[in-house]
Design a protein around this motif. Structure first.
Motif, PDB file in Angstrom:
ATOM      1  N   ASN A 226     -38.659  26.749  17.445  1.00  7.76           N
ATOM      2  CA  ASN A 226     -37.224  27.392  16.739  1.00  7.76           C
ATOM      3  C   ASN A 226     -36.323  27.248  17.808  1.00  7.76           C
ATOM      4  O   ASN A 226     -35.190  27.740  17.422  1.00  7.76           O
ATOM      5  CB  ASN A 226     -37.291  28.320  16.004  1.00  7.76           C
ATOM      6  CG  ASN A 226     -38.693  28.430  14.825  1.00  7.76           C
ATOM      7  OD1 ASN A 226     -38.808  27.322  14.405  1.00  7.76           O
ATOM      8  ND2 ASN A 226     -39.236  29.665  14.938  1.00  7.76           N
TER       9      ASN A 226
ATOM     10  N   TRP B 167     -37.945  41.269  22.469  1.00  4.54           N
ATOM     11  CA  TRP B 167     -37.454  40.461  21.353  1.00  4.54           C
ATOM     12  C   TRP B 167     -38.323  39.887  20.502  1.00  4.54           C
ATOM     13  O   TRP B 167     -38.306  39.403  19.024  1.00  4.54           O
ATOM     14  CB  TRP B 167     -36.364  39.449  21.581  1.00  4.54           C
ATOM     15  CG  TRP B 167     -35.205  40.245  22.667  1.00  4.54           C
ATOM     16  CD1 TRP B 167     -34.408  40.988  22.071  1.00  4.54           C
ATOM     17  CD2 TRP B 167     -35.236  39.971  23.883  1.00  4.54           C
ATOM     18  NE1 TRP B 167     -33.524  41.249  23.046  1.00  4.54           N
ATOM     19  CE2 TRP B 167     -33.960  40.903  24.414  1.00  4.54           C
ATOM     20  CE3 TRP B 167     -35.780  39.574  25.102  1.00  4.54           C
ATOM     21  CZ2 TRP B 167     -33.654  41.063  25.816  1.00  4.54           C
ATOM     22  CZ3 TRP B 167     -35.409  39.537  26.334  1.00  4.54           C
ATOM     23  CH2 TRP B 167     -34.205  40.408  26.568  1.00  4.54           C
TER      24      TRP B 167
ATOM     25  N   HIS C  65     -33.674  31.317  22.260  1.00 13.58           N
ATOM     26  CA  HIS C  65     -33.535  31.729  20.724  1.00 13.58           C
ATOM     27  C   HIS C  65     -32.300  31.462  20.353  1.00 13.58           C
ATOM     28  O   HIS C  65     -31.339  31.721  20.633  1.00 13.58           O
ATOM     29  CB  HIS C  65     -34.099  33.038  20.810  1.00 13.58           C
ATOM     30  CG  HIS C  65     -35.385  33.412  21.516  1.00 13.58           C
ATOM     31  ND1 HIS C  65     -36.831  32.621  21.295  1.00 13.58           N
ATOM     32  CD2 HIS C  65     -35.549  34.116  22.728  1.00 13.58           C
ATOM     33  CE1 HIS C  65     -37.447  33.160  22.184  1.00 13.58           C
ATOM     34  NE2 HIS C  65     -36.705  34.055  23.130  1.00 13.58           N
ATOM     35  N   ARG C  66     -32.559  30.863  18.707  1.00 14.38           N
ATOM     36  CA  ARG C  66     -31.305  30.619  18.213  1.00 14.38           C
ATOM     37  C   ARG C  66     -30.465  31.920  18.088  1.00 14.38           C
ATOM     38  O   ARG C  66     -29.066  31.673  18.285  1.00 14.38           O
ATOM     39  CB  ARG C  66     -31.800  30.072  16.856  1.00 14.38           C
ATOM     40  CG  ARG C  66     -30.724  28.985  16.370  1.00 14.38           C
ATOM     41  CD  ARG C  66     -31.409  28.606  14.883  1.00 14.38           C
ATOM     42  NE  ARG C  66     -32.432  27.436  14.816  1.00 14.38           N
ATOM     43  CZ  ARG C  66     -32.142  26.143  15.080  1.00 14.38           C
ATOM     44  NH1 ARG C  66     -30.667  25.688  14.806  1.00 14.38           N
ATOM     45  NH2 ARG C  66     -32.861  25.254  15.317  1.00 14.38           N
ATOM     46  N   GLU C  67     -30.908  32.912  17.671  1.00 16.21           N
ATOM     47  CA  GLU C  67     -30.299  34.152  17.375  1.00 16.21           C
ATOM     48  C   GLU C  67     -30.388  34.973  18.795  1.00 16.21           C
ATOM     49  O   GLU C  67     -31.546  35.402  18.814  1.00 16.21           O
ATOM     50  CB  GLU C  67     -30.678  34.921  16.259  1.00 16.21           C
ATOM     51  CG  GLU C  67     -30.493  34.292  15.178  1.00 16.21           C
ATOM     52  CD  GLU C  67     -29.096  33.720  14.614  1.00 16.21           C
ATOM     53  OE1 GLU C  67     -28.165  34.242  14.890  1.00 16.21           O
ATOM     54  OE2 GLU C  67     -28.921  32.954  13.972  1.00 16.21           O
ATOM     55  N   GLU C  68     -29.400  35.360  19.604  1.00 18.86           N
ATOM     56  CA  GLU C  68     -30.087  35.942  20.832  1.00 18.86           C
ATOM     57  C   GLU C  68     -28.994  37.223  20.831  1.00 18.86           C
ATOM     58  O   GLU C  68     -27.715  36.863  20.345  1.00 18.86           O
ATOM     59  CB  GLU C  68     -29.174  35.089  21.889  1.00 18.86           C
ATOM     60  CG  GLU C  68     -30.278  34.836  22.985  1.00 18.86           C
ATOM     61  CD  GLU C  68     -29.676  33.846  24.306  1.00 18.86           C
ATOM     62  OE1 GLU C  68     -28.423  33.557  24.181  1.00 18.86           O
ATOM     63  OE2 GLU C  68     -30.478  33.554  25.052  1.00 18.86           O
ATOM     64  N   THR C  69     -29.616  38.544  21.207  1.00 15.37           N
ATOM     65  CA  THR C  69     -28.534  39.735  21.375  1.00 15.37           C
ATOM     66  C   THR C  69     -27.974  39.488  22.772  1.00 15.37           C
ATOM     67  O   THR C  69     -28.198  38.645  23.484  1.00 15.37           O
ATOM     68  CB  THR C  69     -29.701  40.763  21.298  1.00 15.37           C
ATOM     69  OG1 THR C  69     -30.365  40.767  22.555  1.00 15.37           O
ATOM     70  CG2 THR C  69     -30.407  40.987  20.150  1.00 15.37           C
TER      71      THR C  69
ATOM     72  N   ARG D  65     -29.179  37.678  26.226  1.00 18.35           N
ATOM     73  CA  ARG D  65     -28.289  36.477  26.915  1.00 18.35           C
ATOM     74  C   ARG D  65     -28.128  37.026  28.303  1.00 18.35           C
ATOM     75  O   ARG D  65     -28.115  36.232  29.327  1.00 18.35           O
ATOM     76  CB  ARG D  65     -26.814  36.629  26.266  1.00 18.35           C
ATOM     77  CG  ARG D  65     -26.200  35.285  26.358  1.00 18.35           C
ATOM     78  CD  ARG D  65     -25.164  35.113  25.397  1.00 18.35           C
ATOM     79  NE  ARG D  65     -24.452  36.093  25.390  1.00 18.35           N
ATOM     80  CZ  ARG D  65     -24.094  36.611  24.144  1.00 18.35           C
ATOM     81  NH1 ARG D  65     -24.680  36.287  22.921  1.00 18.35           N
ATOM     82  NH2 ARG D  65     -22.897  37.683  24.039  1.00 18.35           N
TER      83      ARG D  65
END
Ligand code: FES
Ligand SMILES: [Fe+2]
Length: 404
Positions: free
Chosen positions: A177, A260, A311-315, A319
């Motif tokens: 993903n 995560w 990861h597609r959604e990163e906090t 980052r």
């Protein structure tokens, strides 16, 4: 037989490949064929081909290929070679084709499934059967979202079989993903033999001396497992003691407070590396995944390339951690490149008398064992003359087969 003149008979295992194997044009040709055309080569992550018509090219030892996402969302791989006069059909290293692939030379066009679509002035070709002139497909395999191609068939197993022992651990990171980090791709041209790049990368004995930031991160907790059946694994678990460098300290602080992916304890505080013979390494970090590989342009010029997946959604913290791991990696790569060039130069010096490996360098030894098995000619102390190297290698292989 090969050998460091300072290693006695019982220490023969401590000798690496002889010096000539690092600067022989004839061996380069043999390696190109046996190691780089006949073995899986990494191209990119499937998510780099975001839309229909997205492509990425790959060049290896006079072979040219590309992968492309077709109309049915399926990824296909072809030789990057026009069936008319052999031009590259895709001149850029990546991009998006609208509707079809147009050869830049005379404008033949191909569908994304490789079939011929259009021929300018078709009548001028008489009764040529264009239905048989589609682009030549390449063998391709996708493992956890990573695309590999092979230019020629060989007895090397499928990627999924070779890397099967890593399936579960790799699965923890959900690589399939992930997406490429924009601008993270890097490429270096090194004045060195490709094996010198691999030799430096295949052991962690040099970390305390050569990589201050990496040593600050792992301390003594770094372990190389030997190469077995074409794969290797190394793991660096973070230092038991507090780190000193600002970037390492900050990185570890973020990771202490975040997990995560809900990784198991060991992986949540380690960098894990997985290697596939002959030239691919995947680095699994708690914050991102990195990859790198090298391939020769000649006996003394090598390209090293790599990139980062996120990861597609990163906090925000993720980052930042990725930025910091990237900093550590950048320093490490720079430090390694210098060592690679120096090692490669050494074999040409009149003072060079071979290398002597410690038990901590078993990654180098077992990698060389793989080379000695596939290319037995590299066991010879001096470069053989008289007959072509490939011929000598084939007869050595035959002899081994008949003596089993
Ligand atoms: S070489 Fe491709 S169209 Fe002529
Ligand atoms: Fe290194």
């Amino acid at each position: 037989m090969s050998g460091n003149e300072n290693c006695n008979e019982s220490d023969r295992d401590r000798s690496g490949l002889p010096g000539w194997t690092y600067c022989s044009d004839a061996l380069f040709d043999l390696e190109a064929e046996e190691l780089f055309r006949r073995r899986w080569q990494f191209v990119c992550h499937a998510n780099e081909l975001r839309e229909i018509g997205s492509f990425k090219t790959i060049d290896r030892v006079n072979e040219r290929g590309f992968v492309i996402r077709d109309q049915d969302d399926k990824i296909r791989a072809f030789h990057n070679l026009c069936m008319h006069r052999g031009s590259r059909v895709l001149g850029d290293s990546e991009g998006i084709c609208k509707r079809a692939i147009f050869c830049p030379y005379h404008g033949w066009s191909y569908n994304f499934d490789g079939t011929v679509r259009g021929i300018p002035n078709k009548d001028s070709f008489g009764d040529v059967n264009f239905s048989k002139m589609g682009l030549k497909p390449l063998e391709m395999e996708i493992w956890h979202g990573l695309i590999f191609v092979r230019f020629k068939r060989s007895n090397q197993k499928a990627v999924s079989e070779i890397l099967a022992r890593f399936d579960d651990e790799t699965g923890l990171y959900k690589i399939k993903n992930m997406v490429p980090v924009k601008g993270s791709g890097w490429l270096e041209v090194l004045d060195a033999n490709w094996k010198s790049v691999r030799d430096v990368d295949n052991e962690g004995y040099h970390v305390p001396q050569a990589h201050p930031a990496l040593f600050d991160l792992y301390g003594q907790n770094y372990e190389d497992e030997p190469f077995v059946k074409g794969t290797s694994r190394s793991i660096g678990t973070f230092n038991g003691r507090p780190s000193k460098k600002w970037s390492v300290k900050s990185y570890r602080k973020i990771l202490d407070n975040n997990n995560w992916l809900n990784l198991p304890k060991l992986q949540s505080c380690s960098w894990v590396y997985m290697g596939m013979f002959p030239n691919f390494v995947l680095g699994l970090y708690p914050d991102c995944v990195i990859y790198y590989y090298e391939y020769p342009l000649s006996a003394n010029k090598t390209i090293q390339q790599g990139g980062v997946l996120k990861h597609r959604e990163e906090t925000r913290e993720n980052r930042l951690a990725r930025y910091l791991s990237g900093r550590i990696d950048r320093d490490t790569a720079r430090e390694d490149q210098m060592l690679v060039v120096w090692s490669s130069e050494a074999v040409k010096s009149s003072a060079f008398s071979g290398i002597c490996l410690s038990d901590l360098e078993s990654g180098v030894k077992t990698y060389h064992d793989h080379l000695r098995e596939i290319l037995p000619v590299v066991r010879m102390k001096d470069e053989p003359t008289g007959k072509p190297l490939s011929q000598i290698n084939s007869s050595l292989l035959r002899k081994e087969l008949t003596s089993v």
